[in-house]
Design a protein around this motif. Structure first.
Motif, PDB file in Angstrom:
ATOM      1  N   MET A   1      60.230 -21.603  63.488  1.00  0.00           N
ATOM      2  CA  MET A   1      61.177 -21.879  64.427  1.00  0.00           C
ATOM      3  C   MET A   1      62.683 -21.714  63.914  1.00  0.00           C
ATOM      4  SD  MET A   1      62.152 -25.564  66.189  1.00  0.00           S
ATOM      5  CE  MET A   1      63.820 -25.784  67.127  1.00  0.00           C
ATOM      6  N   THR A   2      63.535 -20.957  64.358  1.00  0.00           N
ATOM      7  CA  THR A   2      64.836 -20.502  63.963  1.00  0.00           C
ATOM      8  C   THR A   2      65.888 -21.034  65.138  1.00  0.00           C
ATOM      9  OG1 THR A   2      64.120 -18.738  62.949  1.00  0.00           O
ATOM     10  CG2 THR A   2      66.611 -18.504  63.318  1.00  0.00           C
ATOM     11  N   LEU A   3      67.017 -21.685  64.434  1.00  0.00           N
ATOM     12  CA  LEU A   3      68.014 -22.070  65.502  1.00  0.00           C
ATOM     13  C   LEU A   3      69.402 -21.410  65.095  1.00  0.00           C
ATOM     14  CD1 LEU A   3      69.628 -23.776  67.801  1.00  0.00           C
ATOM     15  CD2 LEU A   3      69.679 -25.342  65.935  1.00  0.00           C
ATOM     16  N   LEU A   4      69.849 -20.268  65.832  1.00  0.00           N
ATOM     17  CA  LEU A   4      71.023 -19.575  65.512  1.00  0.00           C
ATOM     18  C   LEU A   4      72.075 -20.454  65.960  1.00  0.00           C
ATOM     19  CD1 LEU A   4      69.805 -16.024  65.858  1.00  0.00           C
ATOM     20  CD2 LEU A   4      70.215 -17.180  63.871  1.00  0.00           C
ATOM     21  N   ASN A   5      72.983 -20.754  65.571  1.00  0.00           N
ATOM     22  CA  ASN A   5      74.289 -21.696  65.702  1.00  0.00           C
ATOM     23  C   ASN A   5      75.459 -20.722  65.593  1.00  0.00           C
ATOM     24  OD1 ASN A   5      75.857 -23.619  66.488  1.00  0.00           O
ATOM     25  ND2 ASN A   5      76.134 -24.190  64.502  1.00  0.00           N
ATOM     26  N   ASN A   6      75.903 -20.429  66.646  1.00  0.00           N
ATOM     27  CA  ASN A   6      77.503 -19.671  66.545  1.00  0.00           C
ATOM     28  C   ASN A   6      78.400 -20.397  67.728  1.00  0.00           C
ATOM     29  OD1 ASN A   6      77.072 -17.794  64.397  1.00  0.00           O
ATOM     30  ND2 ASN A   6      75.639 -17.085  65.879  1.00  0.00           N
ATOM     31  N   THR A   7      78.185 -21.626  67.642  1.00  0.00           N
ATOM     32  CA  THR A   7      78.800 -22.317  68.757  1.00  0.00           C
ATOM     33  C   THR A   7      79.361 -23.578  68.290  1.00  0.00           C
ATOM     34  OG1 THR A   7      78.922 -22.923  71.134  1.00  0.00           O
ATOM     35  CG2 THR A   7      76.975 -23.396  69.969  1.00  0.00           C
ATOM     36  N   ASP A   8      80.136 -24.254  69.071  1.00  0.00           N
ATOM     37  CA  ASP A   8      80.659 -25.805  68.636  1.00  0.00           C
ATOM     38  C   ASP A   8      79.687 -26.929  69.353  1.00  0.00           C
ATOM     39  OD1 ASP A   8      81.787 -28.309  68.041  1.00  0.00           O
ATOM     40  OD2 ASP A   8      84.054 -27.361  68.608  1.00  0.00           O
ATOM     41  N   LEU A   9      78.736 -27.519  68.583  1.00  0.00           N
ATOM     42  CA  LEU A   9      78.017 -28.504  68.920  1.00  0.00           C
ATOM     43  C   LEU A   9      78.447 -30.021  68.621  1.00  0.00           C
ATOM     44  CD1 LEU A   9      74.519 -27.129  68.014  1.00  0.00           C
ATOM     45  CD2 LEU A   9      75.489 -26.839  70.291  1.00  0.00           C
ATOM     46  N   SER A  10      79.866 -30.106  68.391  1.00  0.00           N
ATOM     47  CA  SER A  10      80.553 -31.146  67.501  1.00  0.00           C
ATOM     48  C   SER A  10      80.302 -32.637  68.703  1.00  0.00           C
ATOM     49  CB  SER A  10      81.779 -31.070  67.258  1.00  0.00           C
ATOM     50  OG  SER A  10      82.632 -30.687  68.387  1.00  0.00           O
ATOM     51  N   ALA A  18      62.907 -30.304  60.965  1.00  0.00           N
ATOM     52  CA  ALA A  18      61.642 -30.731  60.571  1.00  0.00           C
ATOM     53  C   ALA A  18      61.374 -29.737  59.410  1.00  0.00           C
ATOM     54  CB  ALA A  18      60.563 -30.802  61.599  1.00  0.00           C
ATOM     55  N   PRO A  19      60.519 -30.021  58.747  1.00  0.00           N
ATOM     56  CA  PRO A  19      59.937 -29.178  57.568  1.00  0.00           C
ATOM     57  C   PRO A  19      59.618 -27.794  58.454  1.00  0.00           C
ATOM     58  CG  PRO A  19      59.340 -31.269  56.919  1.00  0.00           C
ATOM     59  CD  PRO A  19      59.822 -31.431  58.435  1.00  0.00           C
ATOM     60  N   GLY A  20      60.094 -26.674  57.665  1.00  0.00           N
ATOM     61  CA  GLY A  20      59.667 -25.460  58.153  1.00  0.00           C
ATOM     62  C   GLY A  20      60.866 -24.613  59.286  1.00  0.00           C
ATOM     63  N   THR A  21      61.621 -25.351  59.708  1.00  0.00           N
ATOM     64  CA  THR A  21      62.831 -25.248  60.666  1.00  0.00           C
ATOM     65  C   THR A  21      64.018 -24.461  59.815  1.00  0.00           C
ATOM     66  OG1 THR A  21      62.467 -27.003  62.137  1.00  0.00           O
ATOM     67  CG2 THR A  21      64.485 -26.050  62.236  1.00  0.00           C
ATOM     68  N   GLY A  39      64.435 -28.848  56.626  1.00  0.00           N
ATOM     69  CA  GLY A  39      64.091 -27.520  56.581  1.00  0.00           C
ATOM     70  C   GLY A  39      64.998 -26.768  55.719  1.00  0.00           C
ATOM     71  N   VAL A  40      65.346 -25.574  56.293  1.00  0.00           N
ATOM     72  CA  VAL A  40      66.164 -24.773  55.494  1.00  0.00           C
ATOM     73  C   VAL A  40      67.690 -24.857  56.315  1.00  0.00           C
ATOM     74  CG1 VAL A  40      66.728 -22.376  54.573  1.00  0.00           C
ATOM     75  CG2 VAL A  40      64.468 -23.404  54.404  1.00  0.00           C
ATOM     76  N   LEU A  41      68.801 -24.755  55.786  1.00  0.00           N
ATOM     77  CA  LEU A  41      70.192 -24.639  56.062  1.00  0.00           C
ATOM     78  C   LEU A  41      70.780 -23.484  55.574  1.00  0.00           C
ATOM     79  CD1 LEU A  41      72.307 -26.060  57.982  1.00  0.00           C
ATOM     80  CD2 LEU A  41      73.020 -27.265  56.122  1.00  0.00           C
ATOM     81  N   GLY A  64      62.418 -32.057  50.870  1.00  0.00           N
ATOM     82  CA  GLY A  64      62.057 -30.576  51.438  1.00  0.00           C
ATOM     83  C   GLY A  64      63.481 -29.774  52.008  1.00  0.00           C
ATOM     84  N   GLY A  65      64.356 -30.590  52.228  1.00  0.00           N
ATOM     85  CA  GLY A  65      65.667 -29.832  52.701  1.00  0.00           C
ATOM     86  C   GLY A  65      66.120 -28.649  51.649  1.00  0.00           C
ATOM     87  N   VAL A  66      66.617 -27.613  52.169  1.00  0.00           N
ATOM     88  CA  VAL A  66      66.966 -26.874  51.328  1.00  0.00           C
ATOM     89  C   VAL A  66      68.291 -26.112  51.911  1.00  0.00           C
ATOM     90  CG1 VAL A  66      66.730 -24.419  50.170  1.00  0.00           C
ATOM     91  CG2 VAL A  66      64.823 -26.013  50.463  1.00  0.00           C
TER      92      VAL A  66
END
Length: 92
Positions: A1-10, A18-21, A39-41, A64-66
């Motif tokens: 799963m990939t979440l692309l964030n190019n917006t303001d979610l404040s 979760a792990p693997g995200t 997951g991975v940031l 597991g967070g990276v």
């Protein structure tokens, strides 16, 4: 799963992964609550686009967070960046 964030979610209360995200891109994340990363940031993208992820609240890396910084440079504004206005917690 990939979440692309190019917006303001404040205005979201909280965000968690979760792990693997994979969360990648640039933008502002939760300002009311906090973020729990297992997951991975990755600010920016793996295709050499420099990015900045801002957390207006707390940021916690769980088991597991990276943090994956792909672009690092000594030149101004040429490196990936993660910032948190609240507390940063790294759990092992």
């Amino acid at each position: 799963m990939t979440l692309l964030n190019n917006t303001d979610l404040s205005n979201y209360a909280a965000i968690s992964s979760a792990p693997g995200t994979l969360i990648e891109g640039s933008g502002t994340m939760p300002g009311i609550g906090g973020a729990g990363i297992q997951g991975v940031l990755a600010p920016g993208t793996t295709s050499d686009v420099v990015g900045q992820l801002n957390f207006a609240g707390e940021l916690s890396f769980g088991w597991g967070g990276v943090a994956a910084l792909h672009n690092l440079s000594t030149a101004a504004a040429s490196s990936d960046r993660i910032s948190a206005e609240g507390n940063l917690t790294i759990n092992q």
